[in-house]
Scaffold this motif. Structure first.
Motif, PDB file in Angstrom:
ATOM      1  N   GLY A  76      14.592  -3.296 -37.922  1.00 35.03           N
ATOM      2  CA  GLY A  76      15.654  -2.786 -37.247  1.00 35.03           C
ATOM      3  C   GLY A  76      16.483  -4.126 -36.477  1.00 35.03           C
ATOM      4  O   GLY A  76      17.823  -4.072 -36.796  1.00 35.03           O
ATOM      5  N   GLY A  77      15.866  -5.050 -36.143  1.00 38.87           N
ATOM      6  CA  GLY A  77      16.312  -6.161 -35.065  1.00 38.87           C
ATOM      7  C   GLY A  77      17.168  -7.043 -36.289  1.00 38.87           C
ATOM      8  O   GLY A  77      18.224  -7.616 -36.125  1.00 38.87           O
ATOM      9  N   LEU A  78      16.558  -7.270 -37.558  1.00 42.41           N
ATOM     10  CA  LEU A  78      17.080  -8.127 -38.422  1.00 42.41           C
ATOM     11  C   LEU A  78      18.540  -7.443 -39.056  1.00 42.41           C
ATOM     12  O   LEU A  78      19.366  -8.038 -39.163  1.00 42.41           O
ATOM     13  CB  LEU A  78      16.299  -8.548 -39.598  1.00 42.41           C
ATOM     14  N   LEU A  79      18.368  -5.992 -39.093  1.00 39.98           N
ATOM     15  CA  LEU A  79      19.499  -5.530 -39.749  1.00 39.98           C
ATOM     16  C   LEU A  79      20.786  -5.365 -38.553  1.00 39.98           C
ATOM     17  O   LEU A  79      21.698  -5.599 -39.004  1.00 39.98           O
ATOM     18  CB  LEU A  79      19.053  -3.830 -40.175  1.00 39.98           C
ATOM     19  N   PHE A  84      25.913  -7.606 -36.634  1.00 40.92           N
ATOM     20  CA  PHE A  84      26.444  -8.451 -35.744  1.00 40.92           C
ATOM     21  C   PHE A  84      27.280  -9.311 -36.267  1.00 40.92           C
ATOM     22  O   PHE A  84      28.484  -9.848 -36.144  1.00 40.92           O
ATOM     23  CB  PHE A  84      25.704  -8.676 -34.549  1.00 40.92           C
ATOM     24  N   ALA A  85      26.396 -10.348 -36.925  1.00 40.27           N
ATOM     25  CA  ALA A  85      27.169 -11.584 -37.525  1.00 40.27           C
ATOM     26  C   ALA A  85      28.182 -11.527 -38.456  1.00 40.27           C
ATOM     27  O   ALA A  85      29.219 -12.035 -38.599  1.00 40.27           O
ATOM     28  CB  ALA A  85      26.108 -12.404 -38.281  1.00 40.27           C
ATOM     29  N   GLY A 174      30.370  -0.442 -35.565  1.00 41.36           N
ATOM     30  CA  GLY A 174      29.634   1.081 -35.183  1.00 41.36           C
ATOM     31  C   GLY A 174      28.461   1.300 -36.006  1.00 41.36           C
ATOM     32  O   GLY A 174      27.359   1.748 -35.357  1.00 41.36           O
ATOM     33  N   GLY A 175      28.177   0.542 -37.339  1.00 43.72           N
ATOM     34  CA  GLY A 175      27.047   0.753 -37.668  1.00 43.72           C
ATOM     35  C   GLY A 175      25.824  -0.325 -36.972  1.00 43.72           C
ATOM     36  O   GLY A 175      24.562   0.427 -36.895  1.00 43.72           O
ATOM     37  N   THR A 176      26.233  -1.326 -36.201  1.00 41.15           N
ATOM     38  CA  THR A 176      25.165  -2.002 -35.359  1.00 41.15           C
ATOM     39  C   THR A 176      24.698  -0.758 -34.275  1.00 41.15           C
ATOM     40  O   THR A 176      23.415  -0.727 -34.307  1.00 41.15           O
ATOM     41  CB  THR A 176      25.767  -2.892 -34.628  1.00 41.15           C
ATOM     42  N   THR A 177      25.388  -0.198 -33.606  1.00 44.68           N
ATOM     43  CA  THR A 177      25.202   0.869 -32.842  1.00 44.68           C
ATOM     44  C   THR A 177      24.132   1.783 -33.207  1.00 44.68           C
ATOM     45  O   THR A 177      23.290   2.231 -32.696  1.00 44.68           O
ATOM     46  CB  THR A 177      26.230   1.468 -32.011  1.00 44.68           C
ATOM     47  N   LEU A 178      24.759   2.397 -34.455  1.00 40.27           N
ATOM     48  CA  LEU A 178      23.916   3.412 -35.195  1.00 40.27           C
ATOM     49  C   LEU A 178      22.490   3.028 -35.441  1.00 40.27           C
ATOM     50  O   LEU A 178      21.567   3.697 -35.492  1.00 40.27           O
ATOM     51  CB  LEU A 178      24.476   3.811 -36.227  1.00 40.27           C
TER      52      LEU A 178
END
Length: 299
Positions: A76-79, A84-85, A174-178
């Protein structure tokens, strides 16, 4: 307060912290724009992420918070870090082809991504008809405030590409928050969540700057150091740490609605710091924005 406690609504503390974050993020737009005269976009974004990652590591070490223990959060962290990048890469690339006013409106479609996606992760965060109407009203206020910028010619035949990259940046945000709420990151500390994002994005953005041949800034003025320091310490470290703590403890859809205030705070910051005029349109937009956010968050 129990650090693992999750709230079903936004209380006074959450609202105060959110408004503070939005004000800072609005100021950040001014700082980033001012720094572009001395440093290229990807180096600026990469260096502030990398610097803030070091600050998060020092902060976590001082507080005794483990960042490198095996707890199942790595995927999850790598995703989240990759999303974010990619978001920042899309924003900076898109600004080469479209205007800033158009870009900011497309970026703040992200709360709709969160609102549509969160019911699949947590059914309790499904928006009612009234709340959905409030979200539309809040976004409409932002779009109306920036509508004058839509009439500005960007001078590029590839404006559609810049707009598309802005829309993609909103999907990525939005995908980062999800991703944070749908993976093991939802139970990780705010420090570890932020460290993943800053570490991965800092490395990825600096590699992209090097690969694309962006020149390394050789002359570091006090002005550039101050602008980059503000973005690194106040924005990427302090405000993002608060944001990820809020995402862990409060409903993501209601938090996302508050981020719509950021571009309007940016307009206010431009008026106060850059001498840009405050129009009646902006005042009415702020009132409509406030009404929309109240509808989303009213219990």
């Amino acid at each position: 307060m129990n650090r693992d406690q999750r709230h079903s609504h936004l209380d006074t503390r959450a609202i105060t912290l959110l408004l503070g974050c939005c004000v800072l993020w609005g100021l950040n737009q001014v700082a980033a724009k001012a720094a572009l005269s001395e440093i290229t976009p990807l180096w600026q974004a990469g260096l502030r992420s990398a610097g803030a990652a070091v600050l998060v590591w020092l902060w976590a070490r001082w507080r005794g918070i483990a960042l490198f223990q095996r707890d199942g959060t790595l995927p999850g962290g790598l995703l989240a870090g990759a999303l974010f990048a990619a978001e920042f890469a899309c924003i900076f690339a898109g600004l080469q082809y479209t205007t800033a006013s158009r870009m900011v409106v497309f970026i703040y479609l992200s709360p709709f991504v969160v609102a549509l996606g969160m019911p699949f992760i947590a059914r309790s965060e499904r928006l009612s008809l009234r709340q959905a109407g409030g979200l539309l009203l809040a976004f409409g206020a932002v779009a109306w405030a920036f509508a004058e910028g839509f009439g500005t010619k960007s001078g590029s035949e590839l404006q559609w590409l810049g707009d598309s990259l802005g829309l993609l940046a909103a999907l990525l945000w939005g995908g980062t928050t999800l991703a944070i709420r749908a993976t093991r990151l939802s139970s990780a500390s705010a420090e570890k969540t932020l460290f993943y994002q800053l570490g991965v994005s800092g490395l990825a953005l600096m590699l992209a700057a090097w690969a694309l041949g962006e020149p390394w800034p050789t002359a570091w003025s006090a002005r550039l150091a101050g602008l980059l320091g503000f973005q690194t310490v106040i924005i990427s470290f302090a405000s993002y740490l608060l944001w990820f703590w809020l995402v862990r403890h409060y409903p993501a859809t209601r938090l996302a609605s508050f981020t719509l205030a950021t571009p309007l705070f940016g307009l206010l910051a431009g008026a106060l710091l850059l001498g840009e005029p405050i129009s009646a349109r902006l005042g009415l937009a702020l009132l409509a924005l406030a009404a929309g956010i109240v509808l989303v968050n009213k219990r």
